[in-house]
Design a protein around this motif. Sequence first.
Motif, PDB file in Angstrom:
ATOM      1  N   UNK A   1       6.232  -0.483  -1.763  1.00  0.00           N
ATOM      2  CA  UNK A   1       6.798   0.855  -1.997  1.00  0.00           C
ATOM      3  C   UNK A   1       5.736   1.861  -2.416  1.00  0.00           C
ATOM      4  N   UNK A   2       4.657   1.365  -3.054  1.00  0.00           N
ATOM      5  CA  UNK A   2       3.610   2.294  -3.485  1.00  0.00           C
ATOM      6  C   UNK A   2       2.785   2.807  -2.301  1.00  0.00           C
ATOM      7  N   UNK A   3       2.984   2.215  -1.128  1.00  0.00           N
ATOM      8  CA  UNK A   3       2.291   2.670   0.077  1.00  0.00           C
ATOM      9  C   UNK A   3       3.231   3.429   1.019  1.00  0.00           C
ATOM     10  N   UNK A   4       4.473   3.581   0.594  1.00  0.00           N
ATOM     11  CA  UNK A   4       5.459   4.300   1.408  1.00  0.00           C
ATOM     12  C   UNK A   4       5.479   5.771   0.995  1.00  0.00           C
ATOM     13  N   UNK A   5       5.168   6.650   1.929  1.00  0.00           N
ATOM     14  CA  UNK A   5       5.068   8.083   1.623  1.00  0.00           C
ATOM     15  C   UNK A   5       6.371   8.637   1.066  1.00  0.00           C
ATOM     16  N   UNK A   6       7.506   8.222   1.636  1.00  0.00           N
ATOM     17  CA  UNK A   6       8.798   8.719   1.152  1.00  0.00           C
ATOM     18  C   UNK A   6       9.037   8.363  -0.307  1.00  0.00           C
ATOM     19  N   UNK A   7       8.745   7.112  -0.666  1.00  0.00           N
ATOM     20  CA  UNK A   7       8.894   6.688  -2.055  1.00  0.00           C
ATOM     21  C   UNK A   7       7.946   7.477  -2.956  1.00  0.00           C
ATOM     22  N   UNK A   8       6.690   7.587  -2.557  1.00  0.00           N
ATOM     23  CA  UNK A   8       5.683   8.270  -3.391  1.00  0.00           C
ATOM     24  C   UNK A   8       6.054   9.724  -3.658  1.00  0.00           C
ATOM     25  N   UNK A   9       6.565  10.391  -2.647  1.00  0.00           N
ATOM     26  CA  UNK A   9       6.946  11.795  -2.826  1.00  0.00           C
ATOM     27  C   UNK A   9       8.202  11.924  -3.677  1.00  0.00           C
ATOM     28  N   UNK A  10       9.203  11.071  -3.424  1.00  0.00           N
ATOM     29  CA  UNK A  10      10.455  11.147  -4.195  1.00  0.00           C
ATOM     30  C   UNK A  10      10.247  10.710  -5.645  1.00  0.00           C
TER      31      UNK A  10
END
Length: 192
Positions: free
Chosen positions: A143-152
Motif C-alpha cells: 500500500x505504501x507504493x500505491x499512489x491512490x493510498x499515498x495521496x488519500x
Amino acid sequence: MPIRNDAALDFLLTRRSRPAKTLVAPAPGRAELIPLLTAAARTPDHGKLEPWRFIVVEKAAMARLGDLTEEAGVRLGKSEQDIAKARGQFDLGQLAVVVVEIQRDSPKVPALEMTYSAGAVCLALVNAALAAGWGANWLSGWMSHDRGFCEAAFDLAPNERIAGLIHIATEGAVPPERPRPDIDALTTWMDR
C-alpha cells in the motif's frame, strides 16, 4: 589514534528491530519523539537538500489508515490475507512516523542519492528509537507504493513517496535472535 565509543559500537553490533505486531502502548509522546526525529534528521544529506520529511501518525489516525489500506487492497485485487496483513500494522499500531522521500530538482544531486538519504533517515530513526529504549520497526508494504493510498492517506505530492513507516512503541515481547549475514562471504578485500 581514533577515540572509540564502545557503548555505541556495542549497540550497533547487537541492535534488533522489534516486530511491529509486538509493539504495545504506551508509545512516545510528542516531547519524547522530537529528540528521535532530531537524531534521524542528522542523516548525511548530500547537497543539504533534506529530501525527506516526517508525518507522525498517532493512535487516533490508525483506524482511518487501516480502512484506506483495505479500500486500496480491494481496488488492487489483493487477497484477503494480503489485505489483513497490510491493515494489521495500522490496526495494531500505536504510533508510526512516515518518512516521506521528496525528489527535489538538483543539477548536482542524483535522484538515487536522495532515495538513499531517505532510507538512511529511516534506519537512523529506528536506531534512535531503540537506543532510547523503545521498540521500533521499519515497514512499508504494497500500500505504501500505491499512489491512490499515498495521496488519500498522507496527501503526498507527485514528487513524494513513502520511504518507510517506522512504528515506535513499547516492546511487548523480546524477539528471538535471527541469523545474520556471513560477512566473510559478502566481503571482498582489495589491496592493489
